[in-house]
Structure formats: structure tokens, C-alpha cells
Scaffold this motif. Structure first.
Motif, PDB file in Angstrom:
ATOM      1  N   ALA A  17      -1.658 -18.597  34.451  1.00 21.11           N
ATOM      2  CA  ALA A  17      -1.399 -18.875  32.998  1.00 21.11           C
ATOM      3  C   ALA A  17      -0.353 -19.719  32.397  1.00 21.11           C
ATOM      4  CB  ALA A  17      -1.784 -17.444  32.273  1.00 21.11           C
ATOM      5  N   LEU A  18       0.631 -19.558  33.010  1.00 16.03           N
ATOM      6  CA  LEU A  18       1.795 -19.969  32.793  1.00 16.03           C
ATOM      7  C   LEU A  18       1.842 -21.323  32.991  1.00 16.03           C
ATOM      8  CD1 LEU A  18       4.536 -17.340  33.704  1.00 16.03           C
ATOM      9  CD2 LEU A  18       4.029 -17.902  31.306  1.00 16.03           C
ATOM     10  N   LEU A  19       1.358 -21.715  34.244  1.00  7.49           N
ATOM     11  CA  LEU A  19       1.221 -23.096  34.705  1.00  7.49           C
ATOM     12  C   LEU A  19       0.471 -24.090  33.745  1.00  7.49           C
ATOM     13  CD1 LEU A  19       1.230 -22.771  38.568  1.00  7.49           C
ATOM     14  CD2 LEU A  19       3.055 -23.781  37.125  1.00  7.49           C
ATOM     15  N   ASP A  38       3.195 -35.511  26.415  1.00  2.00           N
ATOM     16  CA  ASP A  38       2.982 -37.068  26.802  1.00  2.00           C
ATOM     17  C   ASP A  38       2.014 -37.726  25.877  1.00  2.00           C
ATOM     18  OD1 ASP A  38       4.319 -36.403  29.045  1.00  2.00           O
ATOM     19  OD2 ASP A  38       2.414 -35.998  30.354  1.00  2.00           O
ATOM     20  N   LYS A  39       1.119 -37.250  25.389  1.00  2.00           N
ATOM     21  CA  LYS A  39       0.405 -37.969  24.316  1.00  2.00           C
ATOM     22  C   LYS A  39       0.883 -38.302  23.124  1.00  2.00           C
ATOM     23  CE  LYS A  39      -4.275 -35.901  25.595  1.00  2.00           C
ATOM     24  NZ  LYS A  39      -5.302 -35.141  25.170  1.00  2.00           N
ATOM     25  N   ALA A  46       6.810 -30.396  20.127  1.00  2.00           N
ATOM     26  CA  ALA A  46       5.795 -30.145  21.417  1.00  2.00           C
ATOM     27  C   ALA A  46       6.815 -30.121  22.659  1.00  2.00           C
ATOM     28  CB  ALA A  46       5.201 -31.407  21.601  1.00  2.00           C
ATOM     29  N   ASN A  47       8.150 -30.916  22.570  1.00  2.00           N
ATOM     30  CA  ASN A  47       8.933 -30.662  23.583  1.00  2.00           C
ATOM     31  C   ASN A  47       9.810 -29.401  23.660  1.00  2.00           C
ATOM     32  OD1 ASN A  47       8.658 -33.325  24.967  1.00  2.00           O
ATOM     33  ND2 ASN A  47      10.065 -34.193  23.412  1.00  2.00           N
ATOM     34  N   LEU A  50      -0.526 -28.018  29.667  1.00  4.44           N
ATOM     35  CA  LEU A  50      -0.978 -28.397  28.346  1.00  4.44           C
ATOM     36  C   LEU A  50      -0.172 -28.906  27.342  1.00  4.44           C
ATOM     37  CD1 LEU A  50      -3.687 -25.520  27.701  1.00  4.44           C
ATOM     38  CD2 LEU A  50      -4.209 -28.228  28.171  1.00  4.44           C
ATOM     39  N   MET A  51       1.148 -28.056  27.439  1.00  3.15           N
ATOM     40  CA  MET A  51       2.109 -28.591  26.485  1.00  3.15           C
ATOM     41  C   MET A  51       2.729 -29.907  27.133  1.00  3.15           C
ATOM     42  SD  MET A  51       3.937 -24.801  25.986  1.00  3.15           S
ATOM     43  CE  MET A  51       3.237 -23.506  25.165  1.00  3.15           C
TER      44      MET A  51
END
Length: 682
Positions: free
Chosen positions: A359-361, A372-373, A191-192, A366-367
């Protein structure tokens, strides 16, 4: 005839409880023999039986509601799985290794069986057969028990099984946590990487935009990245502060607070704790030396209370600092997050008109949220692994059995006594059933070919009475009187001889009762005790002579006769002392006929009490001189073979008994007795 008699058994259809006790007392020899024999067998077998001891322990489970449904079926299934695991091969193999190290042997060793699969399976099966696992009620608690012939060894086996199960279950759960942590860490790295790629794409797009300065955009992104890093650090500090605050909230005592690192590392608390330990050791030393009432002890006790109070205050102050640290961490987290959000908002506003910026933001957000989760999950797993607690608690440790399980040796001895009593009673009854004793079954005349003249009741029978005895003897006297009319010449007394096969059949009592009956009927009667070897002893000491002297010719009959007290009593003649065997027989052979001839002319009835037929030959001589010969049988005492032998001896001498008298029969109500009692009551 004799063979058929031996096959025939006497059955008493009116057997009562009193009769049962009487039978057992009569057969007390065989009863005691069987009773002692069974107890001796039990004494030889019971020590060989090894007692069984059971060690018991209780284990409680903390059910994870996330993995197990709340309903009772899910809990029951979870406990059944745990119970199966406890008796599984993996746990038992570990326990078996521990027991072998302690020198505990489950089954006797067999040459060549150690170390191979068949031998191990045999030992595991033996160990599993000794373990019993059950659920206690509806609680999440199971009871584990182990049986063994040695109490201490049963406790050792149970401890080994429980320790092996706890270790295996804890290892399995830790392994599961490690696997989840590794998987979460891999997902966080991925994810990172995606987040970094998305942020790189966003920065590249902003650089391509003509109205956005590249340096300003880069600086803004660097600031945002810096704030994100600071926010991650603040989040970890906040989570750590929350954990410490929760631990402080759940702490129920000062000792629990002292276990928290922030409080334990506090300089004041650490100093006071060391001072408290030193004063407490001094207090313990003085207490052992002087006792609680010594002045030095009182001073030290006060100092201990003062230091304890200061320590408690310092701990509470340090605990309050945990709450302050939580508020500071929350405040710092909120400030950093607010700054990051402001910078993100500025960046969004700056590029809101740019194509594809939203869209990029969103993709970056989301990523970042997913990262974070995953980071939070990773942190939680690390904390759970560091503060791992087993979901199994031993509520009751393995107990050391004090007594053996049922049946104990005491129970076995009680059972042996009961079996011995039962066997003794059965043996006594069988002995009584197959014995040769005479019973009042109505077959005496058919069995011996001699008529039955009378039945006399048992003397100690509660149903017997003087009237019933008088009726039985009176009936016999009537029959003898009938015989006297046909067999005796006028002017001569009738001689009735009462004999028996063996001693103890009641002939002497019957002779006295018969003489009494004749005398009461007005007949002049004399009782002649023909048993010179064992006389009844009725002769008066003051008499000049006795029957022995009269038979020998050393005295007269008038001096030997003991007269009755009144006209309804009978006279008596007998020996005052016992006469040796051969001498007694010689006296009867030489002098009996003269004595009887003399007595026949003076009396109406002569009753002779003879010795047992099978004991001495004197009875044959006395029977041969009599006009009527009666043979007494005692119910339950006399034996058929003895009666046959006695009759055979009489027959060999040309004598045949005229009748049988059955003594000791059950009492029957006397005829007319109830009417007489009612008449007396009226």
C-alpha cells in the motif's frame, strides 16, 4: 373671357417622341438656362462635399481546436467574439492613445471635453462608427476597414486599431499562460511535499521492520532517489532533444536550420557562416563596382558558391547530430529508468512480505506519477511561454486608399449632369404646358370668335405631302371664291389680304400658295407684297420700276409688275429694296388705293402679303383695302395674347378678320391619295 382663356391650358393628347424633341428645341432657351443653373449650383456644392476613403486590412485567426469545437458554429462564435473585442472600448482606448501621440484627431476638439469621461466616450463612439468588421466567407479571416476624409489618416487609424488589438490579445493570452504556469507550479510543490511525506512514512516503516536492516534500506532508498533525480534530468534532456528534432524536421530551408541553437552554436557552422557573410559582402561590393561579368566577380562568385556548399554540408552534418543526440538522450533515459525500476523491484521484493508495504509503495508510485505529470505540464507551459506565438496573423496590411468611395466627385458630377438634364426637360415641358402658344385643339373659333377657314400642314412634316398642302390651300381658295361672289361687283377683282400678328407665322408662304391655287384654277392672279420694309425679294432686278415707284408715282404699274412664266402662274409686284418705316407708311396711305383700283380692272384675284399687324401700322392700311381678311396662326409658335392684340388693333380700326388659317399642323393623308398611288402602280 380673357381671364378664362389664360386659365385654360392646351393639352396635346398625341405627344410623340418627335414632338418632345421639337418642344425642347422650341424651348431651348429655358432648357439651357435651367441646365446651366443646375450645373452652377452643383459646381458650388460638390467641392464642399468631402470624399470618403476606406483603408482595408485582413486578419487571419489560428483556431485552437482544444478550446473551440470543430463545427462551423464554434468557429463562427469565436470570430464574432474576436470581432466584438476589436471594436471594444479597451482596444479603441489603446488605439486612441496611439493616435493622439501621432497627432491624429478623430473628431474636432471641443473646449473642456478633453480628459473627461463624456469627451472620451464621444471620441470612442466616433472612432467605433468608422470601423467596420466583417467575416470573409467561411474562412477564419476577418476584414477590418476604416473610413476617413483623408486617405493617409484612414491608414494610420487602421494600423493603430490593428496593432492595439494584436497587443491586447497577445497580452491576454500570455497572462493566461502565466496564470496556468503559476497554478501548475503550486500543484507540483504540493505533490512533491506529499511524495516526500509518503516516502518518509515508507522509510520509517522499513526501519521498524525487524528483518530489514536500516542501513541497507536507507542506501537503497538513497540510490532510488538519486536515480529519480537523474531520471528527471534525463527526461528534460530527452524533451529538449525531441523539441530540437521536431524543429529540424519542420525546417524547410538552410536558413531555418541555422536558426536552431544546436546548429548555430556548432563551431564549424559558425566559422563557415562568418566566412560566408564576409564573402557575400565582398561579392556585393564587387558587383556594384565591376558588374557580374568581370573576372574578379566570377572568381568571387565561385568562392561564394564553394563556401555556401561547405556551409550547407556543415549544417546538414550538424542536423544529423541532433538526431544522434535524440537517440543518445532516449538511450540514457531508458538506462536510468531501467536502473530505477530494478532498484524499486529489488526493494519491493525485499519487503514484499512486510505488512502494509504494498500500500505504501502504491501510494508513493501514484504520488510520484502525479508529480511527474505536473512536472511535464509545468515544463510544457514554460516552453509554450518561451516560444509564444500569436494566434492572429495580419494577412493584408492596412492599404493606402487611392480612390474615394462612391459617390466620388466624378459620380457626383455625372449625377449632377443627369439631374440638370432632367430639370431642363421638366422645365421645358412645364414652360410648354403653361405657355400661350396656339395649338390645333379645335378651340380657336370659340376662343377668338372668328371662324377657322383652313389648316395647312407642317412643311417639313414627314406625313405632309404636296397633295395635302394643295388640298388645304384649295379649300381656302374655294371659301374665298364664295366670299368673292357676295362681296365683289362684277368686273372687279377680289382682294384677299393675308396677315399675321408677328413675323414667322407663315403668311408669306400662304399668300404665294393661295395665289398659285387661283392661277392654277384659271384666274388671272397677282401677288402684291405689301411689306415694303422687308420685301420678299421676288422682283426682277432688270425691271424698270417696282411697287415703291408705282406708289410714289415715279413709275407705271406695267413696268413694276413681274409677269408669270405661263398661264398657270401668277404675276408679282413688290419692292426691290427695303423702304424706311415712316416713308413706307406714307407711300401706302397715298398710293395704295390708286394701285388697287388699277389692278382690280386687270385681274380676277389679288392676294396681298402684309407685314405683321403688331409690328407696323402698314398691315392695318392693307387690311382696310381688302375684300377678305385672313389672319394666319402657326401651331406651337403663335401666342394667344399676340393674336388677341392683333385682333384688338384691327377692331380699333373698324376691321374684323373674316377667318383664321392655322399653319404648321400635323400632316394628314390626302383624300384619294392611296387610290391614286395604287392606280399608278397598276
Amino acid at each position: 373671357m380673357r381671364h378664362s382663356d389664360q386659365l385654360q391650358t392646351d393639352k396635346d393628347t398625341d405627344l410623340t417622341l418627335i414632338d418632345l424633341f421639337a418642344v425642347l428645341w422650341q424651348r431651348r432657351g429655358i432648357v439651357m438656362l435651367v441646365f446651366v443653373a443646375v450645373l452652377m449650383v452643383a459646381a458650388a456644392l460638390i467641392p464642399r462635399l468631402m470624399p470618403t476613403y476606406r483603408s482595408v486590412a485582413e486578419i487571419a485567426f489560428v483556431i485552437d481546436r482544444e478550446d473551440t469545437p470543430i463545427d462551423g458554429g464554434g468557429v463562427a462564435q469565436h470570430l464574432e467574439t474576436a470581432m466584438a473585442e476589436l471594436r471594444g472600448n479597451e482596444v479603441l482606448a489603446i488605439a486612441l492613445s496611439v493616435l493622439r501621440g501621432e497627432g491624429v484627431q478623430i473628431v474636432p476638439a471641443i473646449d473642456g471635453s478633453e480628459g473627461n469621461e463624456a469627451g472620451d466616450n464621444r471620441v470612442l463612439g466616433a472612432l467605433r462608427s468608422r470601423i467596420e468588421v466583417v467575416r470573409i466567407g467561411n474562412a477564419s479571416v476577418i476584414e477590418v476597414s476604416v473610413t476617413d476624409h483623408d486617405a493617409a489618416q484612414s491608414q494610420k487609424i487602421l494600423n493603430a486599431v490593428i496593432d492595439s488589438y494584436l497587443w491586447q490579445r497577445e497580452s491576454a493570452r500570455k497572462q493566461g499562460l502565466r496564470a496556468r504556469l503559476m497554478e501548475t507550479s503550486e500543484q507540483l510543490l504540493a505533490a512533491n511535499a506529499k511524495l516526500a511525506q509518503a516516502e518518509t512514512d515508507l522509510s520509517a516503516w522499513q526501519q521498524q521492520a525487524g528483518f530489514i536492516e536500516p542501513d541497507e534500506s536507507r542506501l537503497m532508498l538513497d540510490r532510488i532517489y538519486q536515480l529519480n533525480g537523474m531520471l528527471e534530468v534525463a527526461r528534460r534532456d530527452l524533451e529538449r532533444a525531441r523539441l530540437m528534432a521536431d524543429a529540424r524536421k519542420n525546417a524547410q530551408s538552410i536558413d531555418a536550420l541555422l536558426a536552431l541553437p544546436p546548429i548555430a552554436n556548432n563551431e564549424t557552422v559558425r566559422r563557415l557562416s562568418g566566412q560566408y557573410d564576409e564573402v557575400r559582402r565582398n561579392h556585393a561590393a564587387l558587383d556594384q563596382r565591376y558588374g557580374p561579368k568581370h573576372p574578379a566577380m566570377i572568381a568571387v562568385h565561385r568562392e561564394l558558391e564553394t563556401v555556401q556548399r561547405h556551409l550547407r554540408d556543415a549544417v546538414l552534418v550538424a542536423a544529423e547530430k541532433i538526431a544522434l543526440d535524440l537517440r543518445d538522450a532516449q538511450k540514457q533515459y531508458d538506462v536510468i529508468r531501467s536502473q530505477r525500476d530494478d532498484w524499486q523491484e529489488k526493494l519491493t521484493v525485499r519487503h514484499e512480505k512486510a505488512q502494509g508495504q504494498a500500500a505504501l509503495l502504491r501510494a508513493v508510485e501514484l504520488m510520484r506519477s502525479e508529480a511527474d505529470k505536473l512536472g511535464t505540464t509545468e515544463q510544457e507551459l514554460r516552453i509554450a511561454l518561451a516560444a509564444f506565438q500569436s494566434d492572429v496573423t495580419v494577412m493584408q496590411a492596412a492599404s493606402l486608399p487611392e480612390t474615394a468611395e462612391f459617390p466620388t466627385r466624378r459620380d457626383l458630377w455625372m449625377a449632377a449632369v443627369l439631374v440638370a438634364l432632367f430639370a431642363a426637360v421638366v422645365a421645358g415641358m412645364l414652360r410648354h404646358y403653361f405657355d400661350q402658344a396656339i395649338h390645333d385643339d379645335g378651340n380657336l373659333e370659340d376662343r377668338f370668335g372668328i371662324p377657322l377657314y383652313a389648316r395647312t400642314p407642317q412643311v417639313d412634316d414627314p406625313f405632309a405631302s404636296a397633295v395635302s398642302m394643295e388640298e388645304a390651300v384649295g379649300h381656302l381658295a374655294v371659301l374665298i371664291n364664295i366670299l368673292a361672289k357676295t362681296r365683289v361687283h362684277a368686273g372687279r377683282a377680289h382682294v384677299s389680304c393675308i396677315g399675321s400678328a408677328v413675323p414667322g407665322e407663315g403668311k408669306s408662304r400662304l399668300a404665294r400658295d393661295l395665289a398659285t391655287s387661283f392661277a392654277t384654277a384659271g384666274m388671272k392672279t397677282i401677288l402684291l407684297d405689301g411689306d415694303l420694309r422687308h420685301p420678299a425679294g421676288f422682283a426682277r432686278v432688270g425691271n424698270v420700276s417696282d411697287l415703291t415707284a408705282a406708289l410714289a408715282g415715279d413709275g407705271t404699274l406695267e413696268d413694276a409688275i413681274q409677269s408669270g412664266e405661263d398661264h398657270e402662274s401668277f404675276d408679282y409686284i413688290g419692292a426691290r429694296a427695303s423702304v424706311p418705316g415712316s416713308f413706307a407708311t406714307g407711300l401706302l396711305q397715298n398710293g395704295l388705293r390708286d394701285v388697287l383700283d388699277h389692278l382690280r380692272g386687270r385681274y380676277d384675284r389679288i392676294v396681298i402679303d402684309t407685314p405683321p399687324v403688331l409690328s407696323v401700322a402698314d398691315a392695318i392700311l392693307l387690311m382696310g383695302a381688302a375684300d377678305a381678311r385672313l389672319l394666319v396662326l402657326r401651331r406651337g409658335y403663335s401666342k394667344r395674347r399676340d393674336v388677341r392684340d392683333a385682333i384688338s388693333q384691327l377692331n380699333a380700326a373698324g376691321l374684323v378678320p373674316d377667318g383664321l388659317v392655322l399653319a404648321a399642323t400635323r400632316g394628314r393623308p390626302a383624300y384619294g391619295r392611296d387610290n391614286a398611288d395604287r392606280a399608278e402602280d397598276a
